[in-house]
Scaffold this motif. Structure first.
Motif, mmCIF file in Angstrom:
data_model
loop_
_atom_site.group_PDB
_atom_site.id
_atom_site.type_symbol
_atom_site.label_atom_id
_atom_site.label_comp_id
_atom_site.label_asym_id
_atom_site.label_seq_id
_atom_site.Cartn_x
_atom_site.Cartn_y
_atom_site.Cartn_z
ATOM 1 N N LEU A 31 0.819 -1.207 0.128
ATOM 2 C CA LEU A 31 0.167 0.104 0.151
ATOM 3 C C LEU A 31 0.583 1.455 -0.272
ATOM 4 O O LEU A 31 1.605 1.293 0.080
ATOM 5 C CB LEU A 31 -1.035 -0.301 0.751
ATOM 6 C CG LEU A 31 -2.071 -0.749 1.724
ATOM 7 C CD1 LEU A 31 -2.874 -0.699 2.730
ATOM 8 C CD2 LEU A 31 -3.235 -0.174 -0.255
ATOM 9 N N THR A 32 0.810 2.403 -0.531
ATOM 10 C CA THR A 32 0.720 3.205 -0.610
ATOM 11 C C THR A 32 -0.221 4.803 0.478
ATOM 12 O O THR A 32 -1.687 4.459 -0.386
ATOM 13 C CB THR A 32 1.075 4.199 -1.920
ATOM 14 O OG1 THR A 32 2.861 3.030 -2.268
ATOM 15 C CG2 THR A 32 1.631 5.424 -1.711
ATOM 16 N N ALA A 33 0.029 5.666 0.731
ATOM 17 C CA ALA A 33 -1.046 6.422 1.513
ATOM 18 C C ALA A 33 0.026 7.422 1.885
ATOM 19 O O ALA A 33 1.362 7.924 1.800
ATOM 20 C CB ALA A 33 -0.910 6.088 3.574
ATOM 21 N N ARG A 63 -6.541 12.524 2.729
ATOM 22 C CA ARG A 63 -7.037 11.237 1.759
ATOM 23 C C ARG A 63 -7.063 9.996 1.736
ATOM 24 O O ARG A 63 -7.808 8.982 1.412
ATOM 25 C CB ARG A 63 -6.292 12.016 -0.109
ATOM 26 C CG ARG A 63 -6.651 13.208 -0.440
ATOM 27 C CD ARG A 63 -5.893 13.338 -2.256
ATOM 28 N NE ARG A 63 -4.379 13.099 -1.718
ATOM 29 C CZ ARG A 63 -3.328 13.045 -2.645
ATOM 30 N NH1 ARG A 63 -4.455 13.793 -3.518
ATOM 31 N NH2 ARG A 63 -2.166 13.249 -2.413
ATOM 32 N N SER A 64 -5.955 9.985 2.403
ATOM 33 C CA SER A 64 -5.541 8.113 2.378
ATOM 34 C C SER A 64 -4.392 8.229 3.885
ATOM 35 O O SER A 64 -3.487 8.639 4.131
ATOM 36 C CB SER A 64 -4.461 7.973 1.501
ATOM 37 O OG SER A 64 -4.032 6.839 1.572
ATOM 38 N N VAL A 65 -5.179 7.431 4.934
ATOM 39 C CA VAL A 65 -4.597 7.178 5.942
ATOM 40 C C VAL A 65 -4.676 5.569 6.267
ATOM 41 O O VAL A 65 -6.050 5.378 6.420
ATOM 42 C CB VAL A 65 -5.391 7.712 6.989
ATOM 43 C CG1 VAL A 65 -5.125 8.171 8.291
ATOM 44 C CG2 VAL A 65 -5.240 9.502 6.922
ATOM 45 N N VAL A 66 -3.537 5.262 6.470
ATOM 46 C CA VAL A 66 -4.069 3.819 6.888
ATOM 47 C C VAL A 66 -3.431 3.390 8.243
ATOM 48 O O VAL A 66 -2.607 4.016 9.156
ATOM 49 C CB VAL A 66 -2.535 2.862 5.930
ATOM 50 C CG1 VAL A 66 -2.182 1.409 6.837
ATOM 51 C CG2 VAL A 66 -3.445 2.536 4.879
ATOM 52 N N VAL A 67 -3.659 2.736 9.364
ATOM 53 C CA VAL A 67 -3.424 2.099 10.748
ATOM 54 C C VAL A 67 -3.422 0.914 10.606
ATOM 55 O O VAL A 67 -3.704 0.112 9.863
ATOM 56 C CB VAL A 67 -5.189 2.323 12.265
ATOM 57 C CG1 VAL A 67 -4.567 1.358 13.216
ATOM 58 C CG2 VAL A 67 -5.480 4.074 11.890
ATOM 59 N N LEU A 68 -1.970 0.984 11.394
ATOM 60 C CA LEU A 68 -1.136 -1.374 11.600
ATOM 61 C C LEU A 68 -1.366 -0.988 13.413
ATOM 62 O O LEU A 68 -0.807 -0.284 13.879
ATOM 63 C CB LEU A 68 -0.105 -1.212 10.874
ATOM 64 C CG LEU A 68 -0.127 -0.497 9.102
ATOM 65 C CD1 LEU A 68 1.536 -0.071 8.717
ATOM 66 C CD2 LEU A 68 -0.530 -1.340 8.175
ATOM 67 N N GLU A 69 -1.982 -1.787 13.122
ATOM 68 C CA GLU A 69 -2.049 -2.930 14.801
ATOM 69 C C GLU A 69 -1.717 -4.336 14.534
ATOM 70 O O GLU A 69 -1.911 -5.039 13.744
ATOM 71 C CB GLU A 69 -3.782 -2.947 15.005
ATOM 72 C CG GLU A 69 -4.364 -3.674 16.511
ATOM 73 C CD GLU A 69 -2.945 -3.197 17.740
ATOM 74 O OE1 GLU A 69 -2.666 -4.090 18.125
ATOM 75 O OE2 GLU A 69 -2.703 -1.561 17.855
ATOM 76 N N ALA A 70 -1.117 -4.542 15.513
ATOM 77 C CA ALA A 70 0.186 -5.828 15.991
ATOM 78 C C ALA A 70 -1.379 -6.863 15.988
ATOM 79 O O ALA A 70 -0.827 -7.705 15.767
ATOM 80 C CB ALA A 70 0.722 -5.576 16.804
#
Length: 436
Positions: A32-34, A58-65
């Protein structure tokens, strides 16, 4: 419908049983690109992501372990408190007059922002706002809350200082010498709140991926490439690290952040729903409470009338019984009618305690931001500081106008030894506590 999702009840106890559904999420399965990537789906990370989306990112990504609210955000007692852990006048002493006043104002207004956010997005998290009680243990505890009341009133905040009789009427017990009531504050179901933040963010287009740890990073062409445990990469120019300290030894893109605070264990236990007459006696106006004891206690009712009682300590095989016995003694000292009431839930989490007892803002790399160290005040602080960071990232606010200045990471000396001392000390204290 209220239910648990992937989070087990033995890690989140009552909250795991009664929380609202989290939005459906999956591990990251593609590159992904954000514009922005947020690491951690707790109060700070999801508030940042939500406010970025509200500001038009415009583009927000959340990464949760792990899962949404898996850490301290989903395990705490649910007190929405105002201000910092330390007394109001300490903030300008430690941060200077400019940042001290800013942070004091921001944290003081924190509960208002939390409850406004709940109302705006219709988050079903059992919000109650009748003020919380800081309960004085002995004459020294009374002197402490009297001084805090003086400092808040000097700032124009109309807190109520209650004598022993007035406190007993609100607590339902005569065991305290007084109490400080702050009408700005209240309680929520914390796991429902953090899941509600995630749902609101997802509805605005934020992409949330769970079971996706960030294990390493590299900078390429002005953007960060975050390599994840799923083998996929997210590329973004701006990164927000909003994860707790932890004890597990695993890869981490910015491991230096793990040394910034001492991890203090904190447990909660919850009774069965109490009979109506007991609910009318115990905290009858719905306040949450905590005390001035060195090894503090906190207690509150949920909307079903369960008493939730907590203190410092973890629930390991060797310590669970000691803490459970202490809870039984402590509860019945306050409320003798609870002698035969069942304890149905037990769970623990942790507090990140900094050397200054104030939250920290760090920039461990270019265009990388990290908040942490809320010292037991994470609900309001994480919400409002995440919002503030979103305003900086979208250009609505200048860095120089933030409530905290970015500071260098200063590893705590003997961190692991301190953590073990808290854990062992709490067992020793509770082995003898509330016996006389």
């Amino acid at each position: 419908m209220k239910t648990k999702m992937h989070i087990a009840q033995d890690t989140h106890g009552l909250w795991g049983k009664t929380a609202i559904n989290a939005p459906a999420t999956l591990p990251l399965d593609r590159q992904l690109t954000a514009d922005f990537v947020v690491v951690g789906a707790g109060f700070t990370g999801l508030s940042t992501a939500l406010h970025l989306a509200e500001e038009g990112a415009r583009s927000v990504v959340v990464l949760e372990a792990s899962e949404i609210g898996y850490g301290a955000s989903g395990r705490n007692v649910g007190l929405v408190n105002a201000g910092a852990w330390i007394a109001p006048e300490e903030l300008p002493r430690r941060l200077g007059p400019v940042y001290g006043k800013r942070l004091l104002d921001t944290l003081g207004n924190g509960p208002e922002q939390v409850y406004s956010l709940i109302a705006r997005h219709g988050i079903d998290c059992d919000p109650v706002r009748h003020g919380n009680l800081h309960c004085a243990v002995s004459a020294s505890g009374l002197a402490l809350i009297e001084e805090r009341a003086r400092q808040w009133r000097a700032l124009g905040i109309p807190v109520d200082l209650l004598d022993a009789k007035e406190a007993a009427a609100l607590i339902g017990s005569d065991q305290y010498t007084g109490a400080l009531r702050d009408s700005r504050t209240g309680t929520i179901q914390p796991l429902s709140y953090v899941r509600g933040l995630a749902r609101a963010a997802a509805q605005l287009g934020v992409q949330i991926f769970t079971q996706t740890a960030v294990v390493s990073k590299q900078k390429q062409g002005g953007a960060w490439q975050l390599c994840t445990s799923t083998g996929n990469i997210v590329t973004a120019p701006h990164v927000v690290v909003a994860s707790n300290t932890r004890q597990e030894r695993q890869s981490d893109a910015w491991p230096q952040l793990q040394n910034d605070a001492t991890r203090v264990p904190y447990f909660n236990m919850a009774t069965e729903p109490l009979p109506k007459l007991l609910r009318q006696k115990i905290l009858p106006q719905g306040q949450g409470a905590w005390d001035t004891a060195t090894v503090l206690s906190s207690f509150r009712l949920d909307l079903a009338g369960r008493l939730i009682y907590g203190s410092v300590g973890s629930l390991t095989d060797w310590s669970r019984g000691t803490h459970r016995d202490w809870v039984r003694r402590a509860m019945t000292r306050l409320y003798p009618e609870l002698r035969d009431v069942r304890i149905e839930h037990a769970w623990h989490g942790w507090l990140d305690v900094t050397a200054s007892h104030l939250p920290h803002l760090h920039q461990p790399d270019d265009n990388v931001w990290a908040f942490g160290g809320y010292n037991g005040r994470g609900i309001a602080a994480g919400t409002v500081l995440g919002r503030e960071l979103a305003h900086v990232l979208t250009g609505r606010m200048n860095v120089a106008d933030m409530s905290l200045a970015p500071s260098a990471i200063r590893p705590q000396s003997f961190k692991r030894a301190r953590e073990l001392l808290y854990e062992a000390g709490s067992v020793a204290a509770h082995a003898v506590g509330a016996r006389f």
